[in-house]
Design a protein around this motif. Structure first.
Motif, PDB file in Angstrom:
ATOM      1  N   THR A 256      91.122 -54.543  27.367  1.00 31.46           N
ATOM      2  CA  THR A 256      89.871 -54.742  27.180  1.00 31.46           C
ATOM      3  C   THR A 256      89.130 -54.029  26.101  1.00 31.46           C
ATOM      4  OG1 THR A 256      89.408 -52.722  28.628  1.00 31.46           O
ATOM      5  CG2 THR A 256      89.267 -54.861  29.714  1.00 31.46           C
ATOM      6  N   THR A 258      89.872 -54.902  23.211  1.00 32.53           N
ATOM      7  CA  THR A 258      89.706 -55.849  22.266  1.00 32.53           C
ATOM      8  C   THR A 258      88.200 -56.070  22.154  1.00 32.53           C
ATOM      9  OG1 THR A 258      92.062 -56.586  22.570  1.00 32.53           O
ATOM     10  CG2 THR A 258      90.166 -58.120  21.662  1.00 32.53           C
ATOM     11  N   LEU A 259      87.612 -56.166  23.496  1.00 34.60           N
ATOM     12  CA  LEU A 259      86.171 -56.649  23.565  1.00 34.60           C
ATOM     13  C   LEU A 259      85.448 -55.333  22.796  1.00 34.60           C
ATOM     14  CD1 LEU A 259      83.895 -58.319  24.918  1.00 34.60           C
ATOM     15  CD2 LEU A 259      84.189 -56.729  27.235  1.00 34.60           C
ATOM     16  N   THR A 283      88.626 -63.239  21.849  1.00 32.48           N
ATOM     17  CA  THR A 283      88.322 -62.070  22.503  1.00 32.48           C
ATOM     18  C   THR A 283      87.965 -62.237  24.123  1.00 32.48           C
ATOM     19  OG1 THR A 283      87.247 -60.741  20.671  1.00 32.48           O
ATOM     20  CG2 THR A 283      86.682 -59.850  22.921  1.00 32.48           C
ATOM     21  N   VAL A 287      89.776 -60.890  27.628  1.00 31.54           N
ATOM     22  CA  VAL A 287      89.285 -60.352  28.642  1.00 31.54           C
ATOM     23  C   VAL A 287      89.501 -61.277  29.923  1.00 31.54           C
ATOM     24  CG1 VAL A 287      87.007 -59.724  29.623  1.00 31.54           C
ATOM     25  CG2 VAL A 287      87.552 -59.351  27.134  1.00 31.54           C
ATOM     26  N   VAL A 290      93.024 -59.903  31.088  1.00 28.08           N
ATOM     27  CA  VAL A 290      92.884 -58.810  31.919  1.00 28.08           C
ATOM     28  C   VAL A 290      92.291 -59.070  33.244  1.00 28.08           C
ATOM     29  CG1 VAL A 290      91.669 -56.686  31.818  1.00 28.08           C
ATOM     30  CG2 VAL A 290      92.449 -57.533  29.758  1.00 28.08           C
TER      31      VAL A 290
END
Length: 296
Positions: A256, A258-259, A283, A287, A290
């Motif tokens: 997360t 990355t987000l 992205t 997510v 995840v």
């Protein structure tokens, strides 16, 4: 169940700390070398961890030879070599492109957890990992078209750094879990980890000095401090998550970050990084991966 949820919460906090660190490193490496950034980071890590661990864990530090070795190896892999590769990737590719590539670490972490720790992988968990990989591939393709990224052979060399960081960060939790199995606390574990990595970094600087290299300037600015504090939060939260939750869940949740990094780059790094629609799509894949991992 409650312990697992708390573990996931710590993993999310670790992801936030990791994202803040990445953005601050991007800004810090504009004026400082990577070695200088890492040196300041170790100094802040140790200034916080050593006295806290020394006081709160006294007198029964409960560190065995096995746990000492396990946490030391995880530090050399994750907090030294992987950190160096990760920061080089940020300096060359930008935080918004390096972070999704580093998010491939669940591929290595889940595989290692299954082989070494005998953790179970469900179809949902595997699907989440596949989405994370797809996001990483999308970033790689997007980086080839980015006007700010290297080209040709230099691009592939630059991409190799965050991918190497992902590999090492995916492996190091195995050693961390082995250390926890000895009864050593998360706080002592992360302190040993950082101390071992800092010692390795010191030997590297000594080697450079013997070769005649000039020492890097340690003129500390706010971005180096922000990155160092964020890294300390990340490490403490990461270990608090690992001691409560399986590796196959904790490491993908770190994706997360990355987000947070892509969103932060779009807002705060507009002059340095170009966040494209394809990058945002990558992205979203991360997510979604995840979410599946947590459900699995």
């Amino acid at each position: 169940m409650l312990s697992s949820l708390v573990g996931v919460g710590f993993a999310v906090l670790a992801a936030v700390g990791l994202a803040v660190q990445s953005l601050a490193v991007r800004l810090g490496t504009k004026t400082h070398s990577i070695s200088a950034v890492i040196g300041v980071m170790y100094a802040v890590n140790l200034l916080v961890l050593v006295p806290v661990a020394g006081i709160s864990e006294y007198p029964g530090y409960n560190v065995t030879i096995v746990s000492l070795g396990a946490f030391a190896v995880s530090g050399l892999l994750g907090s030294l070599v992987a950190r160096y590769c990760y920061f080089i990737g940020i300096a060359r590719l930008g935080a918004s492109r390096t972070e999704p590539l580093k998010a491939l670490l669940p591929l290595f972490a889940v595989g290692a957890a299954v082989l070494v720790l005998d953790e179970q992988v469900t179809a949902t968990l595997l699907g989440g990992v596949v989405l994370l990989i797809a996001g990483g591939v999308a970033v790689t393709l997007e980086s080839r078209d980015s006007p700010t990224a290297p080209t040709g052979r230099q691009l592939w060399v630059s991409l190799a750094f965050p991918l190497t960081a992902a590999l090492l960060l995916g492996i190091d939790p195995i050693f961390t879990k082995l250390g926890f199995a000895e009864g050593t606390s998360a706080l002592m574990g992360v302190t040993v980890r950082v101390a071992a990595a800092a010692a390795g970094f010191g030997l590297y600087l000594l080697w450079r000095a013997v070769r005649g290299s000039r020492p890097d300037s340690l003129d500390v600015n706010r971005w180096l401090i922000v990155a160092s504090v964020a890294n300390t939060v990340y490490l403490l939260s990461y270990y608090a998550a690992l001691v409560r939750t399986p590796v196959s869940v904790v490491t993908p949740v770190l994706g997360t970050s990355t987000l947070f990094v892509v969103g932060g780059a779009a807002v705060f790094l507009q002059d340095d990084e170009h966040v494209t629609v394809r990058l945002v799509g990558a992205t979203v894949l991360v997510v979604a991966g995840v979410v599946l991992v947590v459900q699995g």
